[in-house]
Design a protein around this motif. Structure first.
Motif, PDB file in Angstrom:
ATOM      1  N   PHE A 151       0.795  -1.118   0.062  1.00  0.00           N
ATOM      2  CA  PHE A 151       0.088  -0.066   0.036  1.00  0.00           C
ATOM      3  C   PHE A 151       0.857   1.541   0.125  1.00  0.00           C
ATOM      4  O   PHE A 151       0.248   2.144  -0.646  1.00  0.00           O
ATOM      5  N   LEU A 152       2.024   1.301   0.989  1.00  0.00           N
ATOM      6  CA  LEU A 152       2.704   2.425   0.916  1.00  0.00           C
ATOM      7  C   LEU A 152       3.409   2.605  -0.224  1.00  0.00           C
ATOM      8  O   LEU A 152       3.606   3.682  -1.069  1.00  0.00           O
ATOM      9  N   ASP A 153       4.082   1.376  -0.904  1.00  0.00           N
ATOM     10  CA  ASP A 153       4.835   1.528  -2.002  1.00  0.00           C
ATOM     11  C   ASP A 153       4.090   2.088  -3.278  1.00  0.00           C
ATOM     12  O   ASP A 153       4.358   2.924  -3.932  1.00  0.00           O
ATOM     13  N   TYR A 154       2.882   1.559  -3.452  1.00  0.00           N
ATOM     14  CA  TYR A 154       2.039   1.926  -4.457  1.00  0.00           C
ATOM     15  C   TYR A 154       1.579   3.302  -4.497  1.00  0.00           C
ATOM     16  O   TYR A 154       1.608   3.907  -5.561  1.00  0.00           O
ATOM     17  N   PHE A 155       1.363   4.008  -3.254  1.00  0.00           N
ATOM     18  CA  PHE A 155       0.948   5.479  -3.170  1.00  0.00           C
ATOM     19  C   PHE A 155       2.130   6.299  -3.052  1.00  0.00           C
ATOM     20  O   PHE A 155       1.961   7.452  -2.955  1.00  0.00           O
ATOM     21  N   GLY A 156       3.457   5.455  -2.989  1.00  0.00           N
ATOM     22  CA  GLY A 156       4.626   6.443  -3.016  1.00  0.00           C
ATOM     23  C   GLY A 156       4.839   7.259  -1.445  1.00  0.00           C
ATOM     24  O   GLY A 156       5.485   8.390  -1.408  1.00  0.00           O
ATOM     25  N   LEU A 157       4.335   6.237  -0.662  1.00  0.00           N
ATOM     26  CA  LEU A 157       4.441   7.017   0.609  1.00  0.00           C
ATOM     27  C   LEU A 157       5.650   6.018   1.347  1.00  0.00           C
ATOM     28  O   LEU A 157       5.755   4.978   1.469  1.00  0.00           O
ATOM     29  N   THR A 158       6.235   6.773   2.219  1.00  0.00           N
ATOM     30  CA  THR A 158       7.311   6.376   3.022  1.00  0.00           C
ATOM     31  C   THR A 158       6.516   5.780   4.501  1.00  0.00           C
ATOM     32  O   THR A 158       7.203   5.001   5.167  1.00  0.00           O
ATOM     33  N   ASP A 159       5.894   6.576   4.941  1.00  0.00           N
ATOM     34  CA  ASP A 159       5.257   6.571   6.352  1.00  0.00           C
ATOM     35  C   ASP A 159       3.726   6.977   6.388  1.00  0.00           C
ATOM     36  O   ASP A 159       3.420   7.821   5.250  1.00  0.00           O
ATOM     37  N   LEU A 160       3.019   6.274   7.130  1.00  0.00           N
ATOM     38  CA  LEU A 160       1.507   6.458   7.303  1.00  0.00           C
ATOM     39  C   LEU A 160       1.418   8.001   7.538  1.00  0.00           C
ATOM     40  O   LEU A 160       0.311   8.484   7.431  1.00  0.00           O
ATOM     41  N   LYS A 161       2.402   8.635   8.102  1.00  0.00           N
ATOM     42  CA  LYS A 161       2.155   9.988   8.450  1.00  0.00           C
ATOM     43  C   LYS A 161       2.047  10.892   7.589  1.00  0.00           C
ATOM     44  O   LYS A 161       1.551  11.986   7.529  1.00  0.00           O
ATOM     45  N   GLN A 162       2.400  10.350   6.121  1.00  0.00           N
ATOM     46  CA  GLN A 162       2.163  11.227   4.932  1.00  0.00           C
ATOM     47  C   GLN A 162       0.679  11.474   4.216  1.00  0.00           C
ATOM     48  O   GLN A 162       0.605  11.935   3.364  1.00  0.00           O
ATOM     49  N   LEU A 163      -0.034  10.396   5.186  1.00  0.00           N
ATOM     50  CA  LEU A 163      -1.411  10.573   4.547  1.00  0.00           C
ATOM     51  C   LEU A 163      -2.016  11.978   4.852  1.00  0.00           C
ATOM     52  O   LEU A 163      -1.734  12.604   5.992  1.00  0.00           O
ATOM     53  N   PRO A 164      -2.990  12.581   4.079  1.00  0.00           N
ATOM     54  CA  PRO A 164      -3.632  13.852   4.242  1.00  0.00           C
ATOM     55  C   PRO A 164      -4.265  13.776   5.682  1.00  0.00           C
ATOM     56  O   PRO A 164      -4.857  12.986   6.154  1.00  0.00           O
ATOM     57  N   PRO A 165      -4.098  14.591   6.569  1.00  0.00           N
ATOM     58  CA  PRO A 165      -4.560  14.848   7.917  1.00  0.00           C
ATOM     59  C   PRO A 165      -5.995  14.951   7.847  1.00  0.00           C
ATOM     60  O   PRO A 165      -6.643  15.452   7.132  1.00  0.00           O
ATOM     61  N   LEU A 166      -6.639  14.138   8.745  1.00  0.00           N
ATOM     62  CA  LEU A 166      -8.194  14.257   8.909  1.00  0.00           C
ATOM     63  C   LEU A 166      -8.438  15.697   9.633  1.00  0.00           C
ATOM     64  O   LEU A 166      -7.987  15.947  10.571  1.00  0.00           O
ATOM     65  N   THR A 167      -9.488  16.258   9.241  1.00  0.00           N
ATOM     66  CA  THR A 167      -9.843  17.663   9.612  1.00  0.00           C
ATOM     67  C   THR A 167     -10.903  17.234  11.066  1.00  0.00           C
ATOM     68  O   THR A 167     -11.097  16.035  11.421  1.00  0.00           O
ATOM     69  N   GLU A 168     -10.993  18.030  12.123  1.00  0.00           N
ATOM     70  CA  GLU A 168     -11.650  17.904  13.146  1.00  0.00           C
ATOM     71  C   GLU A 168     -13.093  17.422  13.072  1.00  0.00           C
ATOM     72  O   GLU A 168     -13.577  18.100  12.305  1.00  0.00           O
ATOM     73  N   VAL A 169     -13.562  16.582  13.689  1.00  0.00           N
ATOM     74  CA  VAL A 169     -15.123  16.091  13.515  1.00  0.00           C
ATOM     75  C   VAL A 169     -15.713  16.812  14.557  1.00  0.00           C
ATOM     76  O   VAL A 169     -15.664  16.511  15.763  1.00  0.00           O
ATOM     77  N   GLU A 170     -16.623  17.583  14.525  1.00  0.00           N
ATOM     78  CA  GLU A 170     -17.681  18.060  15.302  1.00  0.00           C
ATOM     79  C   GLU A 170     -16.905  18.937  16.440  1.00  0.00           C
ATOM     80  O   GLU A 170     -17.176  18.751  17.436  1.00  0.00           O
ATOM     81  N   GLY A 171     -15.798  19.632  16.007  1.00  0.00           N
ATOM     82  CA  GLY A 171     -15.096  20.172  17.061  1.00  0.00           C
ATOM     83  C   GLY A 171     -13.997  19.408  17.979  1.00  0.00           C
ATOM     84  O   GLY A 171     -13.564  19.834  18.976  1.00  0.00           O
ATOM     85  N   THR A 172     -13.851  18.084  17.507  1.00  0.00           N
ATOM     86  CA  THR A 172     -13.144  17.346  18.347  1.00  0.00           C
ATOM     87  C   THR A 172     -11.946  16.566  17.491  1.00  0.00           C
ATOM     88  O   THR A 172     -12.243  16.351  16.331  1.00  0.00           O
ATOM     89  N   ASP A 173     -10.886  16.101  17.973  1.00  0.00           N
ATOM     90  CA  ASP A 173      -9.905  15.199  16.984  1.00  0.00           C
ATOM     91  C   ASP A 173     -10.144  13.662  17.009  1.00  0.00           C
ATOM     92  O   ASP A 173      -9.512  12.854  16.653  1.00  0.00           O
ATOM     93  N   ASP A 174     -11.223  13.501  17.921  1.00  0.00           N
ATOM     94  CA  ASP A 174     -11.717  12.033  18.093  1.00  0.00           C
ATOM     95  C   ASP A 174     -12.439  11.647  16.611  1.00  0.00           C
ATOM     96  O   ASP A 174     -13.453  12.255  16.477  1.00  0.00           O
ATOM     97  N   THR A 175     -11.956  10.920  15.696  1.00  0.00           N
ATOM     98  CA  THR A 175     -12.556  10.438  14.585  1.00  0.00           C
ATOM     99  C   THR A 175     -13.550   9.244  14.643  1.00  0.00           C
ATOM    100  O   THR A 175     -13.896   8.552  13.758  1.00  0.00           O
ATOM    101  N   ASP A 176     -13.547   8.720  15.952  1.00  0.00           N
ATOM    102  CA  ASP A 176     -14.412   7.445  15.861  1.00  0.00           C
ATOM    103  C   ASP A 176     -15.676   7.267  15.284  1.00  0.00           C
ATOM    104  O   ASP A 176     -16.006   6.301  14.844  1.00  0.00           O
ATOM    105  N   GLY A 177     -16.361   8.498  15.397  1.00  0.00           N
ATOM    106  CA  GLY A 177     -17.635   8.674  14.798  1.00  0.00           C
ATOM    107  C   GLY A 177     -17.596   9.306  13.460  1.00  0.00           C
ATOM    108  O   GLY A 177     -18.721   9.473  13.293  1.00  0.00           O
ATOM    109  N   ALA A 178     -16.581   9.541  12.878  1.00  0.00           N
ATOM    110  CA  ALA A 178     -16.634  10.156  11.769  1.00  0.00           C
ATOM    111  C   ALA A 178     -17.420   9.270  10.417  1.00  0.00           C
ATOM    112  O   ALA A 178     -17.439   8.175  10.510  1.00  0.00           O
ATOM    113  N   ASP A 179     -17.849  10.162   9.699  1.00  0.00           N
ATOM    114  CA  ASP A 179     -18.548   9.480   8.418  1.00  0.00           C
ATOM    115  C   ASP A 179     -17.502   9.092   7.638  1.00  0.00           C
ATOM    116  O   ASP A 179     -16.575   9.766   7.368  1.00  0.00           O
ATOM    117  N   VAL A 180     -18.014   8.161   6.910  1.00  0.00           N
ATOM    118  CA  VAL A 180     -17.185   7.543   5.903  1.00  0.00           C
ATOM    119  C   VAL A 180     -16.851   8.444   4.898  1.00  0.00           C
ATOM    120  O   VAL A 180     -15.530   8.480   4.277  1.00  0.00           O
TER     121      VAL A 180
END
Length: 200
Positions: A151-180
């Protein structure tokens, strides 16, 4: 009801996690003995029928459907190429959720999507985009899934930290209830970058 067909359908829905005779018997409201007999008959029929591409595998108490080994070359050929072109919307959604919330179980993925994700997980495992990383220490010990090195090789990533950051959901950084859509929209950024690099 054709119980042979019903068991095959339930095994398909169970996906790579598989299921047990007890669970099948409960779902079909049958005794365990006839369920075992039906599974044995279905297993023999699938193995002997050259027009069928599936077999039943048993590992301990777990029973699941799998593709026949003789079709591995054709499957590998089918799965090669650009992920965005060949993966369904459902598979891409599941891949995005796993990328951001790994390790994660199928039921946790289902909670985010609101639908069963067994088929999409099977596809992603077959394409080596994800892998099993153990089992969660809760009742039933469900399989945990995470992205693979491929997965990392295919998308040219060296680390998962390079994924685009998720925005806060409903004012919190907890994404457990985030919409797909939150996961998918962010993941789509790297998918589009990859397609552009390949001239897609």
């Amino acid at each position: 009801m054709d119980y042979t067909a019903a068991i095959q359908a339930l095994l398909y829905v169970a996906g790579d996690d598989g299921t047990t005779v007890d669970v099948l018997a409960q779902a079909l409201e049958m005794d365990i003995a006839p369920v075992r007999q039906t599974i044995a008959k279905l297993k023999a029929n699938l193995a002997a029928d050259t027009t069928q591409g599936l077999v039943i595998l048993e590992h301990g108490k777990i029973i699941k459907l799998a593709t026949k080994p003789e079709f591995s070359a054709a499957i590998q050929s089918f799965l090669s190429g650009n992920v965005g072109q060949h993966l369904s919307q459902a598979a891409l959604e599941v891949l995005a959720i796993i990328a951001y919330q790994q390790p994660i179980t199928r039921l946790e993925i289902d909670d985010v999507r609101g639908v069963n994700s067994s088929g999409a997980l099977q596809t992603l495992i077959a394409r080596q985009m994800i892998q099993e990383t153990g089992r969660k220490e809760v009742p039933g010990r469900p399989i945990l899934y995470a992205t693979s090195d491929y997965f990392l090789d295919y998308f040219g990533l060296t680390d998962l930290k390079q994924l685009p950051p998720l925005t806060e959901v409903e004012g919190t950084d907890d994404t457990d209830g985030a919409d797909v859509n939150l996961f998918f929209d962010k993941f789509q950024n790297i998918l589009n970058d990859d397609n552009n690099d390949q001239g897609v």
